[in-house]
Motif scaffolding. Structure first.
Motif, short mmCIF file in Angstrom:
data_model
loop_
_atom_site.label_atom_id
_atom_site.label_comp_id
_atom_site.label_asym_id
_atom_site.label_seq_id
_atom_site.Cartn_x
_atom_site.Cartn_y
_atom_site.Cartn_z
N GLY A 1 -50.07 -17.77 -65.99
CA GLY A 1 -49.46 -17.41 -67.27
C GLY A 1 -48.18 -16.61 -67.17
N VAL A 2 -47.29 -16.84 -68.14
CA VAL A 2 -46.12 -15.97 -68.31
C VAL A 2 -46.12 -15.50 -69.77
N VAL B 1 -46.26 -3.86 -61.39
CA VAL B 1 -44.92 -4.44 -61.51
C VAL B 1 -45.02 -5.96 -61.58
N HIS B 2 -44.55 -6.52 -62.68
CA HIS B 2 -44.52 -7.97 -62.85
C HIS B 2 -43.07 -8.44 -62.76
N ARG B 3 -42.86 -9.52 -62.02
CA ARG B 3 -41.51 -10.08 -61.93
C ARG B 3 -41.03 -10.49 -63.32
N ILE B 4 -39.72 -10.38 -63.53
CA ILE B 4 -39.14 -10.86 -64.80
C ILE B 4 -38.07 -11.88 -64.46
N LEU B 5 -38.10 -13.00 -65.15
CA LEU B 5 -37.09 -14.05 -64.93
C LEU B 5 -36.43 -14.40 -66.26
N PRO B 6 -35.15 -14.79 -66.22
CA PRO B 6 -34.52 -15.25 -67.46
C PRO B 6 -34.97 -16.68 -67.75
N LEU B 7 -35.00 -17.06 -69.02
CA LEU B 7 -35.35 -18.46 -69.30
C LEU B 7 -34.15 -19.37 -69.07
N LEU B 8 -32.94 -18.80 -69.17
CA LEU B 8 -31.72 -19.56 -68.85
C LEU B 8 -30.96 -18.83 -67.76
N LYS B 9 -30.75 -19.49 -66.66
CA LYS B 9 -30.11 -18.82 -65.53
C LYS B 9 -28.59 -18.80 -65.70
N PHE C 1 -33.73 -14.92 -73.86
CA PHE C 1 -35.18 -14.90 -73.63
C PHE C 1 -35.46 -14.63 -72.15
N ILE C 2 -36.59 -13.97 -71.91
CA ILE C 2 -37.02 -13.74 -70.52
C ILE C 2 -38.51 -14.07 -70.41
N ALA C 3 -38.98 -14.19 -69.16
CA ALA C 3 -40.41 -14.41 -68.92
C ALA C 3 -40.94 -13.31 -68.02
N ILE C 4 -42.05 -12.71 -68.41
CA ILE C 4 -42.73 -11.74 -67.55
C ILE C 4 -43.82 -12.54 -66.83
N CYS C 5 -43.79 -12.50 -65.49
CA CYS C 5 -44.59 -13.47 -64.72
C CYS C 5 -45.99 -12.96 -64.35
N ASP C 6 -46.83 -13.92 -64.02
CA ASP C 6 -48.18 -13.65 -63.49
C ASP C 6 -49.02 -12.79 -64.42
N VAL C 7 -49.08 -13.19 -65.66
CA VAL C 7 -49.82 -12.39 -66.64
C VAL C 7 -51.06 -13.12 -67.18
N GLY C 8 -51.49 -14.16 -66.45
CA GLY C 8 -52.66 -14.94 -66.91
C GLY C 8 -53.95 -14.14 -66.85
N ALA C 9 -54.00 -13.14 -65.95
CA ALA C 9 -55.20 -12.31 -65.85
C ALA C 9 -54.92 -10.92 -66.40
#
Ligand code: LLP
Length: 403
Positions: A277-278, A313-321, A357-365
């Protein structure tokens, strides 16, 4: 999850499109990742044919649990609500274990009526209560006793459960006493020895130590346990760390199982859903301060508690690079009135603009399952992505539902 032509995608779906269509904050799960995690887990432990009971507490989305059920997994539940949810998802009671330090008599009654596989108990008082209720119902109830093996799981102190200072399980002395108690009870069948030493465990050595302790205890009791429930805790990489080595854990279990006929039960949560999940979110405002820029998101600590609660700490990625990097430190925060409402600080992140927009990663759990309505914020929408198929698996909460 990957970038294709600068756009972040889950499978064939561009997350920017999801953000625009469904709004933010939004939890997005990958079906393929879920399938891969379950198959990987099964493959690595195949030779010991374990019963894999998904820890419902890690993700309480009914539709996701229905998918998990289709792979043959059972459930580990810790409350009447979770037990009801697991049953609603169609999981057979014969694959459900009920853990937790304080089950009320209402919960015990319910679990007995549903004929679940095991009630894993953690105190003498609770076992006496189960015995009393079983007697009234004229039933035989299968239980497990959770041992506190006094093993350091080498994980965050807040999610460590197997040390002698923790409230979980019983010490060896009480364990022996309770085995004797169960042998003398007409209404209790002692079937299982259970343990769970903590969560997000990346090193296999604490598990090896735990198994050596279990071996000694079992030898001492000379009791044949049908099941040995090893709990969950298998860690995943959030940043640069490596996930738990399943192969090493598996060989330690094989060694432990020599001369034993018990079936292993696992209760994994994070390792099944963590990286599926993100949480996608919109930059509402950018506020310049002395040294940093605050990136004020529409997601907050009520949507994802882990950073505020454990300093996770969760990685954050942009939705548009974009290629242009910011010279300032970006501090990603939510709109909640608390200084701990902060996700993380990042140097050299790409230059962001308001409405990005951004995505906060690895949040499925422990993402949605730990979320709350703090500041009276409605809970986010949850979306399951399978290739280019998009399914809303939980609607966004509406204000009128919480006011
Ligand atoms: N079994 C028992 C008895 C547990 O207490 C837990 C987790 C599990 C299984 C599943 O553990 P897992 O495989 O997911 O590590 N909220 C924290 C984690 C708390 C874990 C509580 N117990 C976090 O966000 O890191």
């Amino acid at each position: 999850m990957r970038f294709l032509n600068s756009k972040l995608k889950i499978e064939n779906t561009i997350l920017q499109n999801i953000a625009k269509k469904y709004g933010t904050p939004a939890y997005c799960y990958s079906y393929k990742q879920l399938r891969e995690n379950i198959n990987d887990f099964k493959k690595n432990f195949k030779s010991i044919s374990p019963l894999i009971c998904f820890a419902i507490k890690s993700n309480t989305n009914l539709n996701l649990i229905k998918e998990i059920k289709k792979f043959g997994l059972g459930a580990d539940v810790v409350s009447m609500g979770e037990l009801m949810l697991a049953l609603k998802a169609g999981i057979s009671p014969k694959k459900i274990v009920f853990s937790g330090v304080g089950k009320t008599s209402k919960e015990i009654n319910f679990a007995i009526d549903k004929n679940i596989l095991l009630i894993n108990s953690e105190s003498k008082s609770e076992i006496i209560e189960i015995d009393k209720i079983a007697k009234i119902k004229k039933k035989q109830v299968n239980i497990g006793i959770r041992l506190n093996p006094n093993t350091d799981a080498k994980t965050l102190s807040q999610i460590s459960t197997g040390k002698k200072d923790n409230k979980f399980g019983v010490n060896d002395k009480t364990f022996f006493e309770l085995v004797r108690y169960c042998k003398n009870s007409k209404n209790i069948n002692l079937k299982c020895l259970s343990v769970h030493i903590g969560s997000q465990i990346l090193d296999h050595k604490p598990y090896e130590k735990m198994l050596r302790i279990l071996d000694k205890i079992i030898k001492k009791t000379q009791y044949k346990f049908d099941f040995i429930d090893l709990g969950g805790g298998m860690g995943i990489p959030y940043n640069n760390d490596k996930k738990l080595n399943y192969k090493k854990y598996h060989s330690a279990i094989k060694k432990f199982l020599k001369n034993k006929k018990s079936q292993i039960i696992f209760e994994p949560g994070r390792s099944i859903v963590g990286n599926t999940g993100v949480l996608i979110s919109k930059v509402i405002y950018i506020k310049k301060s002395y040294k940093k820029n605050f990136i004020i998101l529409d997601a907050a600590m009520n949507d994802l508690m882990r950073p505020a609660l454990y300093g996770a700490v969760h990685r954050i990625l942009p939705l548009l690079k974009r290629s242009k990097k910011s010279k300032k430190i970006y501090e990603f925060v939510g709109p909640i009135c608390e200084s701990t409402d902060k996700f993380t600080s990042i140097k050299n992140f790409q230059e962001l603009k308001e409405k990005d927009f951004i995505a906060i990663c690895d949040v499925g759990a422990y993402g949605i399952s730990l979320s709350s309505n703090y500041n009276l914020r409605p809970k986010p929408i949850e979306i399951l992505i399978n290739g280019s198929k998009i399914r809303v698996v939980k609607k966004r909460q509406k204000h009128h539902e919480i006011i």
